[in-house]
Design an enzyme around this catalytic site. Sequence first.
Site, short mmCIF file in Angstrom:
data_model
loop_
_atom_site.label_atom_id
_atom_site.label_comp_id
_atom_site.label_asym_id
_atom_site.label_seq_id
_atom_site.Cartn_x
_atom_site.Cartn_y
_atom_site.Cartn_z
N CYS A 95 0.65 -1.23 -0.11
CA CYS A 95 0.01 0.01 0.02
C CYS A 95 0.92 1.38 -0.02
O CYS A 95 2.14 1.02 0.18
CB CYS A 95 -1.00 0.02 1.24
SG CYS A 95 -1.68 -1.54 1.59
N ARG A 154 2.28 1.36 -6.80
CA ARG A 154 2.33 0.27 -5.77
C ARG A 154 1.24 -0.68 -5.94
O ARG A 154 1.13 -1.92 -5.42
CB ARG A 154 2.54 0.81 -4.34
CG ARG A 154 3.77 1.72 -4.35
CD ARG A 154 3.92 2.57 -3.02
NE ARG A 154 4.15 1.49 -1.92
CZ ARG A 154 5.41 1.38 -1.39
NH1 ARG A 154 6.48 1.61 -1.98
NH2 ARG A 154 5.52 0.41 -0.49
N TRP A 180 -4.07 -1.82 -0.59
CA TRP A 180 -4.17 -3.14 -1.51
C TRP A 180 -4.61 -4.37 -0.34
O TRP A 180 -3.91 -4.39 0.62
CB TRP A 180 -2.58 -3.55 -1.85
CG TRP A 180 -2.45 -4.78 -2.62
CD1 TRP A 180 -2.75 -4.84 -4.17
CD2 TRP A 180 -2.18 -6.22 -2.25
NE1 TRP A 180 -2.38 -6.01 -4.47
CE2 TRP A 180 -2.28 -6.92 -3.37
CE3 TRP A 180 -1.93 -6.76 -0.99
CZ2 TRP A 180 -2.00 -8.27 -3.21
CZ3 TRP A 180 -1.61 -8.09 -1.18
CH2 TRP A 180 -1.44 -9.00 -1.95
N ASN A 190 0.33 0.12 6.36
CA ASN A 190 0.80 -0.79 5.40
C ASN A 190 1.34 -2.12 6.25
O ASN A 190 2.13 -1.81 7.12
CB ASN A 190 2.15 -0.28 4.56
CG ASN A 190 1.80 0.67 3.68
OD1 ASN A 190 0.36 0.99 3.43
ND2 ASN A 190 2.82 1.45 3.02
N GLY A 191 1.17 -3.36 5.83
CA GLY A 191 1.84 -4.46 6.44
C GLY A 191 0.61 -5.25 7.04
O GLY A 191 -0.51 -5.23 6.50
N GLU A 233 10.19 -15.16 -17.88
CA GLU A 233 9.87 -13.66 -17.57
C GLU A 233 9.09 -13.28 -18.81
O GLU A 233 8.34 -12.24 -18.41
CB GLU A 233 11.27 -13.05 -17.74
CG GLU A 233 11.13 -11.52 -18.02
CD GLU A 233 10.46 -10.98 -16.53
OE1 GLU A 233 10.26 -9.86 -16.53
OE2 GLU A 233 10.50 -11.67 -15.44
N LYS A 257 5.40 -11.25 -17.81
CA LYS A 257 5.01 -10.28 -18.29
C LYS A 257 3.60 -10.03 -18.93
O LYS A 257 2.86 -9.33 -18.63
CB LYS A 257 5.93 -9.48 -19.32
CG LYS A 257 7.28 -9.21 -18.86
CD LYS A 257 7.32 -7.77 -18.14
CE LYS A 257 7.35 -7.81 -16.68
NZ LYS A 257 8.21 -8.73 -15.92
N GLU A 291 1.02 -10.90 -15.90
CA GLU A 291 0.53 -9.89 -15.01
C GLU A 291 0.03 -8.59 -15.52
O GLU A 291 -0.83 -7.95 -14.67
CB GLU A 291 1.92 -9.44 -14.31
CG GLU A 291 2.92 -8.93 -15.10
CD GLU A 291 4.20 -8.82 -14.14
OE1 GLU A 291 4.27 -8.74 -12.87
OE2 GLU A 291 5.34 -8.67 -14.94
N HIS A 324 6.76 -33.83 -21.48
CA HIS A 324 6.49 -34.75 -20.46
C HIS A 324 5.19 -34.16 -19.68
O HIS A 324 5.23 -34.45 -18.35
CB HIS A 324 7.61 -34.52 -19.33
CG HIS A 324 9.13 -35.06 -20.15
ND1 HIS A 324 9.13 -36.57 -20.39
CD2 HIS A 324 10.18 -34.41 -20.57
CE1 HIS A 324 10.30 -36.74 -20.44
NE2 HIS A 324 10.97 -35.43 -20.93
N LYS A 329 4.03 -2.83 -6.75
CA LYS A 329 5.55 -2.67 -7.21
C LYS A 329 6.21 -3.22 -6.33
O LYS A 329 7.49 -4.08 -6.23
CB LYS A 329 5.73 -1.21 -7.63
CG LYS A 329 7.14 -1.07 -8.08
CD LYS A 329 7.28 -1.77 -9.48
CE LYS A 329 8.59 -1.50 -9.89
NZ LYS A 329 8.69 -2.46 -11.51
#
Length: 606
Positions: free
Chosen positions: A2, A27, A74, A100-101, A479, A483, A486, A502, A601
């Site tokens: 947050c 964020r 968040w 935050n947390g 990666e 991208k 997300e 497999h 972020k």
Amino acid sequence: MCGIIGYIGNKNVDSVLLVGLEKLEYRGYDSVGIALISNNEIFVKKQKGRIKDLVSSLNEIPLEAKVGIGHTRWATHGKPSDLNAHPHLDCKRRFAVVHNGVIENFEKLKKELIKKGHKFLSETDTEVIPHLLEEYYNGDILKTVLKVVRELKGSYALAIISKFHPDKIIGIRKGSPLIVGIGEGENLLSSDIPAILSHTRKIITLNDEEIVIMEKENVKVYDFYGKEKRKRIRYIEWEEDMIEKGGYPYFMLKEIHEQPKVIEENLKRVIINSEIKIQGNEFLNFFENKNHIIFQAAGTSYHASLYARHIFEKYLRIFVDSDVSSEFRYREPLLLKNTLMIAVSQSGETADTLEGIRLAKRKKIPILSIVNVKGSTIDRESNYTIYINAGPEIGVASTKAYTAQLFYLLLICLLVSYKKNIIKKKQLKEIIQELEKIPDKIRYILGKEEEIAEIAKKYYKFNNAIFIGRGLHYVTALEGALKLKEISYIHATGYAAGEMKHGPIALIDKNWPVIAIIPKNYLYQKMLSNVMEVKAREAKIIAITDTPTNELKRIAESLIIIPKTIPILEPILNIVPLQLFAYHVALLRGCDVDKPRNLAKSVTVE
């Protein structure tokens, strides 16, 4: 995750808070709110949604106030809603808190407070904090706060205002980042630098278990025992225009296009007369007498560490491990003598990575960290830090920080190998010469953006995709898939191409795009066979290659041709078209590229 902003000074606080919150949008958040003090009363406005939604509903708030706090939430405890949004108040509206947390023992505290007559409105863990402040307040705000923090278990960054102390903002840090901006006749509190940069470049970084009491002309910092601390003021070198879009529609696109410049400037910084010099090469002693290296990181940084594992084993000839930070400390890792830990984090605040560092420190393992943000917690808690100098990265999906991480991890590896007399001077020089060509080769790829955007139009309606590669390009596949998933919300997965047969090949049919990273290197024929296998199941092939062979032209629906380079440098080039592909697919699907849902972020919760 947050965002927190606090202001005390002579400006109308609403403009400072709202602009500051906009700077923290990267964020990730689902609700937003502010609390102001005017005429010794606390006014709160908060709601689910975006900052622009809040702005349009502020007509009942006394916006001439000079003290206030703001928050972008968040969700961790309780769904996104107006009631669960921050700030939170006590029953008598004497304290307002943003957080935050995670407060791990909030349920126990809440039950105890309810027994004492406190009434709660939200589902959040945060709401226990203003109620604890109300319960313990005795006229001395510092003593009250000290009582409260002794009750809290978990991680938190807090900003608090009180009608009892309308000339103060209190900030508290334990486990989540919090900084103080020192101005002229004003002071600020924030979870990150961009929110305060338009007001001051002078900051104090709070350490764990520190409390700040801010007035507009005064700042005092205390530890959790009430002892005053002397703190060093740092000067932030970032310019404000570095966190603006600069004419680009999204930060992500701007940051993709900044990659040649980031690498070019870093080349000037670390390649001196064809020799590698990274911050005076003081870190080299960390590699002496080591027979085991452990990388730990999260998300995109974890993919960079997988690249590092590959090249470190190749060029240093010692055992190298790479682990996801959130799993590392729970698998009871063997941390033996002669082990070096290397932690990789863009923000330098990643909670899981930080806890891995603390575990290693308890085992007397030295920590070398690779971060982008100087003064971050990981920076401060490591034995030595190498900075990737990518500049502020605002887009949630990391792009320029990833290629900068690859750049520095490669140069660290090469320098250590050379000092150990494993790689010879001629070979080192040849790699450096190729590396110096990389910025222009990235510019060439960026020049193909319209072509890549046209390819995106063919595939943006699909809801699944598989990225495949071998060797170093298994990392690129991971990666590239990250991208895409997300920012476009397409289900995408990265796979080692040889593993497709497999199990995952069972998924493949005409409804599956397969993005194949297939440069003409020593693994080309193996990779081509894997592409042929998925093509035989009617997959739609998008091939990223430096050599458009007749076979590829025949089997690929789409080809993205990039410049050729040596294999060790290919991942720096080959990720760029995948970044652009993900960006344009997300645009076509109507997604908010810079602020993908549910993501943040800087991830400061475990």
